[in-house]
Structures are given as C-alpha cells and as structure tokens.
Design an enzyme around this catalytic site. Structure first.
Site, PDB file in Angstrom:
ATOM      1  N   TYR A 146       0.864  -1.191   0.000  1.00 16.07           N
ATOM      2  CA  TYR A 146       0.000   0.000   0.000  1.00 16.07           C
ATOM      3  C   TYR A 146       0.891   1.227   0.000  1.00 16.07           C
ATOM      4  CZ  TYR A 146      -3.360   3.501   1.695  1.00 16.07           C
ATOM      5  OH  TYR A 146      -4.148   4.620   1.841  1.00 16.07           O
ATOM      6  N   ASP A 241       9.484   2.834  -0.863  1.00 15.41           N
ATOM      7  CA  ASP A 241       8.520   3.503   0.010  1.00 15.41           C
ATOM      8  C   ASP A 241       8.843   3.138   1.456  1.00 15.41           C
ATOM      9  OD1 ASP A 241       6.384   4.421   1.453  1.00 15.41           O
ATOM     10  OD2 ASP A 241       4.837   3.595   0.131  1.00 15.41           O
ATOM     11  N   LYS A 273       4.989   9.198   8.565  1.00 13.53           N
ATOM     12  CA  LYS A 273       4.795   8.629   9.910  1.00 13.53           C
ATOM     13  C   LYS A 273       5.832   9.151  10.918  1.00 13.53           C
ATOM     14  CE  LYS A 273       2.240   4.721   8.021  1.00 13.53           C
ATOM     15  NZ  LYS A 273       0.865   4.665   8.480  1.00 13.53           N
TER      16      LYS A 273
HETATM   17  C1  LIG Z   1       4.073   2.225   3.058  1.00 14.09           C
HETATM   18  C2  LIG Z   1       3.065   3.333   3.035  1.00 14.09           C
HETATM   19  N1  LIG Z   1       3.113   4.241   2.061  1.00 14.09           N
HETATM   20  C3  LIG Z   1       2.248   5.266   2.009  1.00 14.09           C
HETATM   21  C4  LIG Z   1       1.264   5.400   2.957  1.00 14.09           C
HETATM   22  C5  LIG Z   1       0.298   6.551   2.889  1.00 14.09           C
HETATM   23  O1  LIG Z   1       0.562   7.459   3.916  1.00 14.09           O
HETATM   24  P1  LIG Z   1      -0.585   8.454   4.422  1.00 14.09           P
HETATM   25  O2  LIG Z   1      -1.595   7.637   5.140  1.00 14.09           O
HETATM   26  O3  LIG Z   1       0.151   9.425   5.304  1.00 14.09           O
HETATM   27  O4  LIG Z   1      -1.139   9.118   3.204  1.00 14.09           O
HETATM   28  C6  LIG Z   1       1.184   4.477   4.000  1.00 14.09           C
HETATM   29  C7  LIG Z   1       0.126   4.586   5.034  1.00 14.09           C
HETATM   30  O5  LIG Z   1      -0.122   3.721   5.818  1.00 14.09           O
HETATM   31  C8  LIG Z   1       2.105   3.414   4.049  1.00 14.09           C
HETATM   32  O6  LIG Z   1       2.077   2.495   5.020  1.00 14.09           O
END
Ligand SMILES: Cc1ncc(COP(=O)(O)O)c(C=O)c1O
Length: 442
Positions: A146, A241, A273
C-alpha cells in the site's frame, strides 16, 4: 458498568456516523473488519491510550506507526509548544525544515528531500517525478503493498502477469491504472518478465522497503538489491517507500537493514509517519540529479500550502533527534518479548500462526505454519480474519488496543515499559483460546 448501558464511545460513534461516512476519517479505524464500536480516545501518554469512558489500553497501534517515542513525549511536547507559540504557518521557508531535511539526509541515502503533508502525497509526487525524469509512463508495483490512496496505485493485477492493472476501487478511472503493472511480491521471475516485455516504457518500480500493509512480509534476502539492479539495467527508477519502515524498522529505516551493508541505494525514497512526530508531515527524496528536476529548480511541478510546516517539522526533528540506537535496542527487545509471548500463548491454545518481522516491526498471521513463510499477498490472504476478530476483542477487553485488522503490523514504542509489556503478555493466553474456539466452530 452494566453491559447494556450505552458508552460514551457508542454515543460519539452514532454522532460521528451522522456527520462522517462510516463515522471515521480513515476506514481502518472503523472496526469494520472486527465488528463493534471503535473506542474514541480522549488522551494518550507513553504506551497508554485512555478512551472517553475512562478505560486504559496498551497501545499497539501507535497511530499506525508514527509514535516511535510513545505519546506526549515531554521533549517533543516542549519543542512543539515553543513552535506553536511562534506562530503555526507562514508560507515561507523556515529553519526547522532545513534541519529536518539535514537529519533525514544524514541517516538515509537521500541527497535531497522535499516535504509534503502525507505519505500519499509523497508517493504520488515521487511517481510524477520519476515519470518526468525518465520521460516514460509505466509504473510497476506489488500486490499487497500500500502506498496511500494514489489513483494509479489503487490497482489490482490484470488477467496475466505482464498485463496492465485494473482499478482497485470505484472512482479510479481505467485510464489511471492502465499504465500500472501489479506483480506478486518476492517474485523475481515476474519482475524479470515485465521488464523484458515493457522495460523501455517503465518509469519506475515502487515497493514498500519491507511491506507492512499485508501484515509484515519481509523481502527475501537480496530482493530489494535485485529490484534496484533490474531498474538500473532498464533505465527505470527504483522507488523505495519507507513511509512505514522509515526510522522505525531501524534508525535508518529498512534501507539501514537491507541496503547499507549491500551497498545499493534507491533512486527515490518516500517517508512519513515517524518523521512527522505525530503531525501531518511526509517527504520524498533521493538522487540529487533526479530531485533537481523538481520545480522550481526543474520543470516537474509539485507544491503544497502546508508543506514543511514549522510545527510539524519541529515535531519530526525532535523525534528523530531522540531516536537513538538505545531506542531501537529497546524496540527490538519489546518486539522480541511480545513475539515470544504470542508464540507461547498461541501454541498453548492450539491456534495455528506465523509471526514475521522486519527490523523492529512485526505481525501475526493466523495461518497454517506448515505452508511455510508468508511471502506475498496470496499467502497473507490465508490469515483467519474471524479468529483475529475474536483475538482482537478479547485483547481489547483486557486493556490492549491491537490494530483492528488482521493485515496490519503491531507497533510498539520506546515508552512500552515492563508494565505495558506484561499487560499484553497477561492478556494473550485467554485471547488465543477465544480465537481458537472461533476456529473450531468454523
Ligand atoms: C508504506 C506506506 N506508504 C504510504 C502510505 C500513505 O501514507 P498516508 O496515510 O500518510 O497518506 C502508508 C500509510 O499507511 C504506508 O504504510
């Protein structure tokens, strides 16, 4: 309290549903996967949450990752309060954003970073930049990873391995996913096949540095290096990511575990985060020559009214400065203790399980261990969600707030002390028996 009395959380949830779809501002908070009413949290301190009815819980969500130091850390709080007193947003450059960028670049291979307000914005912007830099438009991702709710990444695999994806949700047009290829995680042959067929059109491959959004599914040894090398061979960018793993899996993110020793680096990385210290801050960064294509230095447009917000970057900077090796040693000890407690309790209850970790992150799959490790989304999908729901509610009753979904990492913090850990360990045996009983009924 009599069981029939309506709780304050229930009252608030009824009001919330009247004003907000599903009563929540992000779907997983709603308890749809486990049933029941989400607890409305009034305050939090250290490892503990207190709900509006006055119940305390050991927090194993930690805001879905950000609260590495625990809640209301006094030094982070003091830094934030001082920042707020200076005004909350100016729309001009500020010192904290420079210092946070320096701190991120000190710890990771990113040579330049740009701040945004959410992980979704970070991955969306990284992909636009990769497309702008390479002049290509195809993006490769893995099923079960995700990356936020970016249209082109809310995609499900097409009918064959090298066929383009289909929208993963209503509202995403076919045209947004027809340039996305979705592959099974940890599958080198699938990666080789799509690069052989589409290599000259691929702008980038994006992957979670270690997936935590289908439960924790670590990359097999050398997998990230293989991805970086494959991208390089075909002139595509490797986007790692680290929104979840960054500054959590280890002091330097998952790259610090996987890439540092092996000597490879991603072309672009995304963060969020932990680096926001509990505020809406995220970033993307990477190679200077790639990042220099970004506006105003280069032609690829990207912007944000609250990007690099001084309060958020102050919170992130205070958090990262306090995230020392001792903190990661503590997180490792807590994770190991909890994992051992899970294995012991589940084994005693006869509840089949697989526990997996990536650095200090871990998660629990209620699945048959004789089938081996959970390597990809298909494996993860075997987890028993009904048994997890029983486990979840038994733990909640015993004062432990697990993620309300079977597909999430369990997050700990520097504030998870012996009392918090013991509360979890004490709750596990009965909860495991409740989950095993549900399995027997099925
Ligand atoms: C690996 C990863 N990338 C991107 C995101 C998206 O981040 P946000 O919820 O701050 O938009 C998340 C959210 O859980 C994530 O775990």
């Amino acid at each position: 309290m009599s069981p029939s009395r309506t709780t304050v959380s229930e009252e608030l949830f009824a009001r919330a549903r009247a004003v907000t779809p599903g009563g929540v501002n992000s779907p997983v908070r709603a308890f749809n996967a486990v049933g029941g009413t989400p607890r409305f949290i009034r305050s939090a301190s250290g490892a503990w949450l207190t709900d509006v009815d006055g119940n305390d819980y050991v927090d194993l969500i930690c805001s879905w990752g950000p609260m590495l130091l625990g809640h209301a850390h006094p030094e982070v709080q003091a830094a934030v309060q001082a920042a707020v007193a200076r005004g909350t947003s100016y729309g001009t450059p500020t010192q904290p954003e420079v210092e946070l960028a320096e701190e991120i670049e000190r710890r990771t291979p990113a040579e330049r970073v740009r701040f945004v307000s959410s992980g979704t914005e970070a991955t969306m912007s990284a992909i636009r930049l990769a497309r702008g830099f390479t002049g290509r438009d195809v993006v490769v991702k893995f099923a079960g990873c995700y990356h936020g709710h970016v249209d082109s990444l809310l995609a499900s695999a097409g009918s064959g391995l090298a066929t383009f994806a289909v929208p993963g949700t209503p509202g995403v047009p076919v045209s947004s996913t027809e340039l996305t290829l979705v592959l099974p995680y940890n599958d080198r042959a699938a990666v080789e096949k799509v690069f052989a067929e589409h290599g000259d059109r691929i702008a980038c491959l994006i992957t979670e540095a270690a997936p935590g959004n289908m439960g924790v599914v670590p990359p097999e040894p050398g997998f990230n290096a293989f991805l970086a090398e494959t991208c390089r061979t075909h002139g595509a960018l490797f986007v790692s990511d680290e929104v979840m793993t960054g500054f959590r899996a280890s002091a330097q993110g998952y790259w610090g575990i996987d890439g540092k020793a092996e000597g490879w680096a991603p072309d672009l990385m995304t963060f969020g985060k932990v680096m926001g210290g509990g505020f809406p801050a995220a970033a993307f960064g990477g190679r200077a020559d790639v990042m220099s294509r970004l506006s105003p230095e280069g032609p690829v447009y990207q912007a944000g009214t609250l990007s690099g917000n001084p309060v958020a970057t102050t919170a992130g900077l205070a958090t990262l400065r306090l995230a020392t090796d001792e903190v990661y040693d503590h997180l490792t000890r807590v994770s190991e203790t909890l994992k051992a407690g899970v294995v012991e309790a589940f084994t005693a209850a006869g509840l089949p399980h697989v526990v997996q970790s990536a650095g200090t992150m871990f998660s629990v799959f209620l699945t048959d261990p004789s089938l081996g490790a959970v390597r990809d989304f298909d494996d993860a999908s075997r987890t028993d969600s009904a048994a997890y729901a029983a486990l979840f509610h038994a733990m909640l009753e015993a004062g432990v707030y697990l993620p309300p979904s079977a597909y999430e990492a369990w997050f700990v913090s520097a504030a998870h002390d012996d009392r918090a850990v013991q509360t979890v360990l004490d709750a596990l045996p009965a909860a495991a028996r409740a989950a095993a009983a549900v399995q027997e009924e099925q």
